[in-house]
Each structure stands twice: as structure tokens, then as C-alpha cells.
Design an enzyme around this catalytic site. Structure first.
Site, PDB file in Angstrom:
ATOM      1  N   GLU A  46     -17.851   2.648  24.086  1.00  0.00           N
ATOM      2  CA  GLU A  46     -19.217   2.439  24.563  1.00  0.00           C
ATOM      3  C   GLU A  46     -19.753   3.789  25.053  1.00  0.00           C
ATOM      4  O   GLU A  46     -19.639   4.126  26.230  1.00  0.00           O
ATOM      5  CB  GLU A  46     -19.180   1.422  25.710  1.00  0.00           C
ATOM      6  CG  GLU A  46     -20.492   1.232  26.395  1.00  0.00           C
ATOM      7  CD  GLU A  46     -20.342   0.638  27.788  1.00  0.00           C
ATOM      8  OE1 GLU A  46     -21.224  -0.128  28.168  1.00  0.00           O
ATOM      9  OE2 GLU A  46     -19.365   0.957  28.492  1.00  0.00           O
ATOM     10  N   HIS A  61     -16.522  -0.866  32.305  1.00  0.00           N
ATOM     11  CA  HIS A  61     -17.899  -0.765  31.823  1.00  0.00           C
ATOM     12  C   HIS A  61     -18.606   0.393  32.505  1.00  0.00           C
ATOM     13  O   HIS A  61     -18.364   0.695  33.678  1.00  0.00           O
ATOM     14  CB  HIS A  61     -18.638  -2.079  32.102  1.00  0.00           C
ATOM     15  CG  HIS A  61     -19.956  -2.163  31.430  1.00  0.00           C
ATOM     16  ND1 HIS A  61     -21.101  -1.648  31.995  1.00  0.00           N
ATOM     17  CD2 HIS A  61     -20.315  -2.676  30.230  1.00  0.00           C
ATOM     18  CE1 HIS A  61     -22.114  -1.845  31.170  1.00  0.00           C
ATOM     19  NE2 HIS A  61     -21.655  -2.463  30.098  1.00  0.00           N
TER      20      HIS A  61
END
Length: 121
Positions: free
Chosen positions: A96, A26
Site C-alpha cells: 500500500e 495500515h
């Protein structure tokens, strides 16, 4: 992801509570906690060995996008996962783009599809 251990992807007891998935790579872990591709790779291996499904996050920063390095960055990030995965059915790759997080800029479906296409090829 947890800040507990640089090598283990979950907080203690998470497996006992039924955790089945773990998010690795992430952007906050990469950019705020300076988690390296190598650390992400080791966490991927540990998670898969415990039977978890890995959600593998990849994505570029605004400057990298502007410099035309989107695919280069995403491929480099994928390599950290790839070298630790033997069964891709236990991995979900999530694009992302960091430049679209909390900036008001939108990664359109076309941008995501184009990036997915380029990564596959």
C-alpha cells in the site's frame, strides 16, 4: 485496526461477531496514530494466537520513494511481521504505497509487481 489498545488489534467483541481477518500496519495507523513497527509486531502475534488471518500492510511515503528507499522501508516494515509469524498461510501481505493514497498519483500494476519482485528477492 482499533484505537482501543496498543497491544490488541481488535475492538472488544469482534471475535464474538465472527471476525476472521485483521488489517495491521495500515498507513493511517502508522502515520496518524504513530503506531510503531514494534506495536504492529505485538498485534500480529496476538491476532495470530487468536486464530485471525493478518492482512499485513506495507508501503513507503513519497519522499522515501523519491530517495530510492522503497524496498528498505518495505523490508523494515515486513520485519515487524516476520518476527511474529510462524505460519505464513495466515498472513496476506498488501503493498500500500502511501504516496498513492488520495494524491491522484497511481501505483501502476508494474510498480506493484516490481516492488513485490524486489521484496521477494
Amino acid at each position: 485496526s482499533s484505537g482501543i489498545n496498543a497491544e490488541w488489534p481488535l475492538r472488544p467483541g469482534a471475535l464474538d461477531c465472527g471476525a476472521a481477518y485483521v488489517i495491521l500496519g495500515h498507513s493511517e495507523r502508522r502515520h496518524v496514530f504513530n503506531e510503531s513497527d514494534q506495536q504492529i509486531g505485538r498485534k500480529t502475534k496476538a491476532a495470530l494466537e487468536k486464530g485471525l488471518t493478518v492482512i499485513a500492510c506495507i508501503g513507503e511515503k513519497q519522499m522515501e520513494r523519491e530517495d530510492g528507499k522503497t524496498i528498505e522501508v518495505c523490508i523494515r516494515q515486513l520485519e515487524a511481521f516476520k518476527s511474529n509469524v510462524s505460519d505464513w498461510s495466515k498472513v496476506v501481505v498488501a503493498y500500500e504505497p502511501v504516496w498513492a493514497i488520495g494524491t491522484g498519483k497511481v501505483a501502476t500494476p508494474e510498480i506493484a509487481q516490481e516492488t513485490h519482485h524486489d521484496i521477494r528477492n
